[in-house]
Design an enzyme around this catalytic site. Sequence first.
Site, PDB file in Angstrom:
ATOM      1  N   SER A 169     -30.736  27.299   6.471  1.00 23.32           N
ATOM      2  CA  SER A 169     -29.964  28.303   5.751  1.00 23.32           C
ATOM      3  C   SER A 169     -30.573  28.655   4.397  1.00 23.32           C
ATOM      4  O   SER A 169     -31.260  27.844   3.773  1.00 23.32           O
ATOM      5  CB  SER A 169     -28.530  27.801   5.536  1.00 23.32           C
ATOM      6  OG  SER A 169     -28.524  26.589   4.812  1.00 23.32           O
ATOM      7  N   LYS A 172     -22.831  27.671   9.509  1.00 24.82           N
ATOM      8  CA  LYS A 172     -21.968  26.824   8.681  1.00 24.82           C
ATOM      9  C   LYS A 172     -21.259  27.651   7.609  1.00 24.82           C
ATOM     10  O   LYS A 172     -21.508  28.844   7.443  1.00 24.82           O
ATOM     11  CB  LYS A 172     -22.799  25.710   8.034  1.00 24.82           C
ATOM     12  CG  LYS A 172     -23.401  24.736   9.029  1.00 24.82           C
ATOM     13  CD  LYS A 172     -24.172  23.635   8.323  1.00 24.82           C
ATOM     14  CE  LYS A 172     -24.760  22.643   9.317  1.00 24.82           C
ATOM     15  NZ  LYS A 172     -25.532  21.567   8.635  1.00 24.82           N
ATOM     16  N   LYS A 230     -28.342  17.398  -6.081  1.00 25.71           N
ATOM     17  CA  LYS A 230     -29.257  17.181  -4.969  1.00 25.71           C
ATOM     18  C   LYS A 230     -30.608  17.847  -5.209  1.00 25.71           C
ATOM     19  O   LYS A 230     -31.037  18.697  -4.419  1.00 25.71           O
ATOM     20  CB  LYS A 230     -28.637  17.694  -3.663  1.00 25.71           C
ATOM     21  CG  LYS A 230     -29.380  17.241  -2.397  1.00 25.71           C
ATOM     22  CD  LYS A 230     -28.863  17.983  -1.179  1.00 25.71           C
ATOM     23  CE  LYS A 230     -29.649  17.616   0.067  1.00 25.71           C
ATOM     24  NZ  LYS A 230     -29.327  18.459   1.223  1.00 25.71           N
ATOM     25  N   GLN A 234     -30.077  28.665   0.790  1.00 27.88           N
ATOM     26  CA  GLN A 234     -29.199  27.721   0.111  1.00 27.88           C
ATOM     27  C   GLN A 234     -29.714  27.377  -1.274  1.00 27.88           C
ATOM     28  O   GLN A 234     -30.840  27.712  -1.651  1.00 27.88           O
ATOM     29  CB  GLN A 234     -29.086  26.434   0.931  1.00 27.88           C
ATOM     30  CG  GLN A 234     -30.428  25.730   1.151  1.00 27.88           C
ATOM     31  CD  GLN A 234     -30.303  24.486   2.013  1.00 27.88           C
ATOM     32  OE1 GLN A 234     -30.306  23.373   1.510  1.00 27.88           O
ATOM     33  NE2 GLN A 234     -30.189  24.686   3.330  1.00 27.88           N
ATOM     34  N   HIS A 291     -33.611  28.619  -1.783  1.00 23.80           N
ATOM     35  CA  HIS A 291     -34.709  28.230  -0.903  1.00 23.80           C
ATOM     36  C   HIS A 291     -34.230  28.149   0.543  1.00 23.80           C
ATOM     37  O   HIS A 291     -33.034  28.150   0.827  1.00 23.80           O
ATOM     38  CB  HIS A 291     -35.298  26.872  -1.326  1.00 23.80           C
ATOM     39  CG  HIS A 291     -34.314  25.738  -1.249  1.00 23.80           C
ATOM     40  ND1 HIS A 291     -33.439  25.446  -2.262  1.00 23.80           N
ATOM     41  CD2 HIS A 291     -34.063  24.821  -0.277  1.00 23.80           C
ATOM     42  CE1 HIS A 291     -32.701  24.413  -1.943  1.00 23.80           C
ATOM     43  NE2 HIS A 291     -33.051  24.016  -0.735  1.00 23.80           N
ATOM     44  N   GLU A 305     -34.468  18.075  -4.707  1.00 27.10           N
ATOM     45  CA  GLU A 305     -35.218  17.561  -3.565  1.00 27.10           C
ATOM     46  C   GLU A 305     -36.659  18.049  -3.605  1.00 27.10           C
ATOM     47  O   GLU A 305     -36.989  19.040  -4.255  1.00 27.10           O
ATOM     48  CB  GLU A 305     -34.544  17.945  -2.249  1.00 27.10           C
ATOM     49  CG  GLU A 305     -34.390  19.434  -2.037  1.00 27.10           C
ATOM     50  CD  GLU A 305     -33.512  19.768  -0.831  1.00 27.10           C
ATOM     51  OE1 GLU A 305     -32.729  18.917  -0.402  1.00 27.10           O
ATOM     52  OE2 GLU A 305     -33.605  20.901  -0.334  1.00 27.10           O
ATOM     53  N   ARG A 332     -24.400  27.508   0.638  1.00 25.61           N
ATOM     54  CA  ARG A 332     -25.145  28.362   1.569  1.00 25.61           C
ATOM     55  C   ARG A 332     -24.718  29.828   1.456  1.00 25.61           C
ATOM     56  O   ARG A 332     -23.581  30.119   1.070  1.00 25.61           O
ATOM     57  CB  ARG A 332     -24.931  27.889   3.010  1.00 25.61           C
ATOM     58  CG  ARG A 332     -25.379  26.454   3.273  1.00 25.61           C
ATOM     59  CD  ARG A 332     -25.103  26.048   4.710  1.00 25.61           C
ATOM     60  NE  ARG A 332     -25.568  24.693   4.983  1.00 25.61           N
ATOM     61  CZ  ARG A 332     -24.832  23.605   4.775  1.00 25.61           C
ATOM     62  NH1 ARG A 332     -23.596  23.722   4.314  1.00 25.61           N
ATOM     63  NH2 ARG A 332     -25.317  22.418   5.038  1.00 25.61           N
ATOM     64  N   HIS A 335     -28.763  24.057  -4.487  1.00 30.16           N
ATOM     65  CA  HIS A 335     -28.011  22.848  -4.794  1.00 30.16           C
ATOM     66  C   HIS A 335     -27.534  22.889  -6.238  1.00 30.16           C
ATOM     67  O   HIS A 335     -28.298  23.266  -7.133  1.00 30.16           O
ATOM     68  CB  HIS A 335     -28.877  21.609  -4.572  1.00 30.16           C
ATOM     69  CG  HIS A 335     -29.519  21.572  -3.216  1.00 30.16           C
ATOM     70  ND1 HIS A 335     -28.790  21.527  -2.052  1.00 30.16           N
ATOM     71  CD2 HIS A 335     -30.819  21.613  -2.835  1.00 30.16           C
ATOM     72  CE1 HIS A 335     -29.616  21.527  -1.015  1.00 30.16           C
ATOM     73  NE2 HIS A 335     -30.846  21.588  -1.470  1.00 30.16           N
TER      74      HIS A 335
END
Length: 426
Positions: free
Chosen positions: A109, A303, A136, A111, A278, A138, A297, A113
């Site tokens: 997706s 979702k 989050k 999205q 991203h 990453e 998202r 964070h």
Amino acid sequence: MADDPQVFELRCSVQQYEWGKLGKDSEVAALKAGADPTFKVDDSQKYAELWMGTHTNCPSHAVRPGLPEMPLLDWVQQNPNSLGSEVREYFKDSLPFLFKVLSVRTSLSIQAHPNKVHAEKLHQEQPEIYKDPNHKPEMAIALTPFIGLCGFRPIEEVVDFFKDIPELTAAVGSKHAMKLVGASCVVDSELKREAMKDCFQGLLETHRDTVMQELDKLVKRILVMQKEKQDLKAVEGETILKLHSEFPGDPGAFCVYFLNLVHLDPGEAMFLEANLPHAYLSGDCMECMACSDNVVRAGLTPKFIDKHTLVEMLDYSGRPASTTKFSGIQTTDHISTTIFRPPVPDFGVTKFEVPQGVKEFKLNAFESASICIVIRGQGQASNATLKAPLALRRGSVFFIAAKQEVGVMVTGDGDMLLFQAYAGLP
């Protein structure tokens, strides 16, 4: 326990999400099968992620000879000193990172964070949706050629797409498109970010029927270009066709004109900080993140989509695609190491490339607990707390407590590739 080893194998589990690679094409499945001969790969099944850590959604288990198997989370709670004193103090007796292998067949997706403060606020206000109060950040390190979307393009690139792609203007709205064109001619960075936000929000809020109609027009035009062997790069044709085939009519396909399309060669990385939009599109990678599952998202997903939250939180600063890659610090002695240390306290990752002919090397002691995975090669790991060496093979995952040095002996004829994740505290 006094005789409890401080280095031991981890039994890790696989997540079978819809976007994962099929059967033996999945690096996730291959690594799991390499470590666990009882794991049978089904070529009709999708294997997306291998999780290594204490997260309760897919926990790893400690495997110690002569001792009962137990969740790594339970072992850490019973042995908190294994984390290291600084980790214990900063992260309240918990392992701060989650380590993964991803095998991406279809796009994840669009999205972003939230940062730590925003994550806590979302969790407090909507705990049924945002179940995790942690941030989050990453990082992805490519194992195979890897493609993703990362960060907003420079405004001039987006304007060029508007000039060449009338369907994009229709999907966003001509008023927003004209504002972006005007903002591209000024120096004011804040005005550029505001115009980019208006355009992106316009895309997400345009009636879905309109977006589907414009996307259908664009796809038909690209197919004609493809048949006539025209260059599709000017319209990112290959990516549009991929996204439309995976999520027909989804507004997220148009996001390729706003976000940088990033190609990573094996060993290259990108760091996804808070509020950076991203999506992963294809390939296999190592991924390390804060121990969280917090995602907002906006497209390319079945979702829950939270357009308002995403639009308000994003960083709309444009940046060239070349700046989205995150460089590691490389050193070469008898083995090659690359250290990836993003500017967060939660995690860092080191890649070890051991060339053919090198028979032994050391994993130096850290002030933090760490987790290692063998991607290629075979050997044995030794440590003062082990009664017998730990056998290593493709897919082996093992835990190392803080302040524990590990010697690795390579027993095969080939090379070895190993990744180690740890807390990123200075």
